[in-house]
Design an enzyme around this catalytic site. Structure first.
Site, PDB file in Angstrom:
ATOM      1  N   CYS A 187     -19.734  -0.407  51.257  1.00  0.00           N
ATOM      2  CA  CYS A 187     -19.612  -1.852  51.455  1.00  0.00           C
ATOM      3  C   CYS A 187     -19.956  -2.226  52.895  1.00  0.00           C
ATOM      4  CB  CYS A 187     -18.216  -2.318  51.097  1.00  0.00           C
ATOM      5  SG  CYS A 187     -17.002  -1.670  52.222  1.00  0.00           S
ATOM      6  N   GLU A 211     -12.580   4.722  36.955  1.00  0.00           N
ATOM      7  CA  GLU A 211     -12.768   5.645  35.823  1.00  0.00           C
ATOM      8  C   GLU A 211     -14.007   6.523  36.035  1.00  0.00           C
ATOM      9  OE1 GLU A 211     -12.942   2.442  35.903  1.00  0.00           O
ATOM     10  OE2 GLU A 211     -14.663   1.637  34.806  1.00  0.00           O
ATOM     11  N   GLU A 222     -26.333  -8.155  46.603  1.00  0.00           N
ATOM     12  CA  GLU A 222     -25.899  -6.811  46.994  1.00  0.00           C
ATOM     13  C   GLU A 222     -26.675  -5.791  46.161  1.00  0.00           C
ATOM     14  OE1 GLU A 222     -21.840  -5.499  45.976  1.00  0.00           O
ATOM     15  OE2 GLU A 222     -21.788  -4.390  47.863  1.00  0.00           O
ATOM     16  N   PHE A 238     -15.583   3.163  42.865  1.00  0.00           N
ATOM     17  CA  PHE A 238     -16.096   4.531  42.728  1.00  0.00           C
ATOM     18  C   PHE A 238     -16.586   5.128  44.041  1.00  0.00           C
ATOM     19  CE2 PHE A 238     -20.213   2.332  42.528  1.00  0.00           C
ATOM     20  CZ  PHE A 238     -20.990   3.187  43.295  1.00  0.00           C
ATOM     21  N   SER A 290     -16.105  -4.813  43.359  1.00  0.00           N
ATOM     22  CA  SER A 290     -17.159  -5.825  43.455  1.00  0.00           C
ATOM     23  C   SER A 290     -16.541  -7.233  43.541  1.00  0.00           C
ATOM     24  CB  SER A 290     -18.068  -5.718  42.231  1.00  0.00           C
ATOM     25  OG  SER A 290     -17.287  -5.896  41.063  1.00  0.00           O
ATOM     26  N   LYS A 307      -4.477   3.207  40.373  1.00  0.00           N
ATOM     27  CA  LYS A 307      -5.419   3.182  39.236  1.00  0.00           C
ATOM     28  C   LYS A 307      -6.812   3.397  39.836  1.00  0.00           C
ATOM     29  CE  LYS A 307      -8.274   1.228  37.135  1.00  0.00           C
ATOM     30  NZ  LYS A 307      -9.657   1.764  37.053  1.00  0.00           N
TER      31      LYS A 307
END
Ligand code: NAD
Length: 491
Positions: free
Chosen positions: A283, A178, A384, A151, A228, A175
């Site tokens: 990240c 979402e 994280e 995301f 992740s 893809k």
């Protein structure tokens, strides 16, 4: 409320999904649109693959210099639409408009590098490897490839892969997350204007079900994943077990070491930008700041002063430095991790847990948080956080700091702030991370270089971007030929 369509076989078509998910503006909680999810999205993947497979057969025969022409067109379209794209990124992901513009710029740079594919995918030849025999290595595309993205960069991450995949002659399926599918919807409106075979590039929505269909589809030869670590590990193990080529980038926990000879004011500003940029949802966000020697008091003060001036709010409003985090669940998780740090013995220097932004009271806002004296032997120091939280720890010397840096599970980035060339050289050589910053807070490789995560931040061999991407999307073929001279004398 509108349900997003897929882009398959060169056309917009409704998904076969039986469920939907809301796509929500994280600053306002406004439902922007609904995205197909769950049952049926696997069938969408199959449709996309069938069309991609046909398109691949045609496209792989198009000369590479013609294939790259469509990238020049895509670059021009993205430049024209960069402001619209940035606005969409901010609305669905929450980052500031300036950050969104920067994100689109990074995407475009990958298109530019992939325009060099006619040079980058060139093979090798040795004439007379034995008398009268020549040997060559050529690169050919793989077939149908797919990417699955997170995301936090709705526009950029797809471009670590897509331009290289199609320039080298593959068909490609995207893809997106979402949570943020709208940016790709706009980008596919641009892709729709390209002169490419129907089905060469497709967009399928969904979550686990569509991902699993990608992992299992026998026609898909390669998968690029970013997200992740637990999901990256899953994608890598399942994808490779199914015989696919996989590159899977995972999470991170990035340490930054500040030596006593660092320029304090400059370091403090750069470190704050790294920790709090994109609300810490990068990240390559700095997370643990290790001060070496006895200057912790000064650096703490310098960081505190610069952090205090940062503004939090809706990313489309003026003069905002930091937006919200992606979901209410994410906000609650981050608040919980701050509490965990306190329970494990840390002190709060700045508490951003209870932010309320006038006009955006429902938004998922946190303001910058600073924890100090975070326990080195407890959980938080290795977890994280993916939010606007800085952990400060003090160490005696660079040996201790390097030992800490190399003791973590992740290896996405490590940075050093110093004015000593010798210390910088040692850190560059000894730190176990794939992206190193020296007096840099976000050591993000530009498009010419691979995005080099190590350890639990990456599963695979070849990374995204640049020459690695060209290699990832091609397979080598070695040809040995004998053409005796004597045969040429016949004519
Ligand atoms: P995520 O792992 O939850 O989701 C990433 C993708 O995987 C999405 O498209 C999602 O639909 C899919 N997915 C989620 N759960 C799945 C499951 N159980 N099975 C199959 N597919 C599944 O990641 P996120 O929350 O969207 O992104 C944040 C994470 O991404 C952070 O950990 C961050 O560090 C990482 N990240 C890494 C890099 C990098 O370059 N290493 C870059 C950006 C983000």
């Amino acid at each position: 409320m509108e349900i997003l369509k897929n882009y398959i076989d060169g056309a917009w078509m409704p998904s076969k999904a039986t469920e939907t998910r809301d796509v929500v503006n994280p600053a306002t909680q406004e439902i922007l649109v609904r995205v197909p999810y769950g049952g049926g999205t696997g069938a969408d993947v199959d449709l996309a693959v069938q069309s991609a497979s046909k398109a691949y057969r045609e496209w792989s025969k198009v000369p590479v210099i013609k294939r790259t022409q469509v990238l020049y067109k895509l670059k021009a379209l993205m430049e024209e639409q960069s402001e619209t794209l940035a606005e969409i990124i901010t609305r669905e992901s929450g980052k500031t408009y300036g950050e969104s513009i920067g994100e689109i710029q990074r995407a475009i740079e990958n298109i530019e590098v992939a325009c060099g594919t006619p040079m980058l995918m060139a093979g090798d030849i040795i004439e007379d490897i034995a008398t009268g025999i020549d040997e060559m290595m050529i690169r050919q595309p793989l077939g149908v490839a797919a990417c699955i993205t997170p995301f936090n960069f709705p526009g950029m991450i797809v471009f670590w892969f897509l331009p290289y995949a199609i320039a080298t002659g593959n068909a490609f399926i995207v893809k997106p997350s979402e949570k943020v599918p709208l940016t790709m919807m706009k980008i596919f409106e641009l892709i729709d204007q390209l002169d490419i075979p129907k089905g060469l590039v497709s967009l399928v929505h969904g979550g686990k079900e569509s991902v699993d269909a990608i992992l299992e589809h026998p026609t898909i030869k390669a998968i690029s994943f970013v997200g992740s670590t637990p999901i990256a590990r899953y994608i890598y193990s399942k994808g490779t077990a199914n015989g696919k080529r996989v590159q899977a980038q995972g999470g991170a926990k990035n340490p930054v070491v500040v030596l006593p000879d660092a320029d304090l004011e400059m370091s403090a500003k750069i470190i704050a930008d790294s920790v709090y940029g994109c609300a810490g949802q990068r990240c390559l966000a700095a997370s643990t700041i290790i001060t070496v020697g006895d200057q912790q008091g000064q650096i703490k003060e310098a960081i505190y002063e610069t952090v205090k001036t940062r503004t939090t709010g809706y990313g489309l409003d003026k003069d905002i430095n930091m937006g919200p985090v992606i979901t209410p669940e994410s906000k609650t998780r981050i608040q919980g991790l701050i509490q965990q740090g306190l329970d494990e013995g840390a002190n709060l220097l700045l508490d951003g847990r209870n932010a309320s932004i006038p006009g955006y009271e429902k938004g998922n806002f946190l303001t910058p948080t600073i924890l100090e004296n975070v326990a080195l032997d407890k959980e938080l120091i290795r977890t994280e956080i993916f939010g606007p939280v800085m952990s400060l720890v003090a160490m005696k010397n660079i040996d201790e700091a390097l030992q800490f840096v190399n003791g973590g599970n992740y290896g996405n980035m490590a940075c050093l702030f110093t004015s000593s060339g010798a210390s910088a050289r040692r850190f560059r050589n000894e730190a176990d991370a794939g992206n190193i910053g020296i007096n840099i807070g976000v050591a993000a490789p530009m498009a010419q270089f691979p995005f080099s995560g190590w350890k639990d931040s990456f599963f695979g061999d070849l990374h995204g971007q640049g020459k690695h991407a060209i290699e990832f999307f091609t397979q080598t073929k070695v040809v040995i030929e004998r053409w005796p001279n004597i045969w040429s004398r016949k004519f």
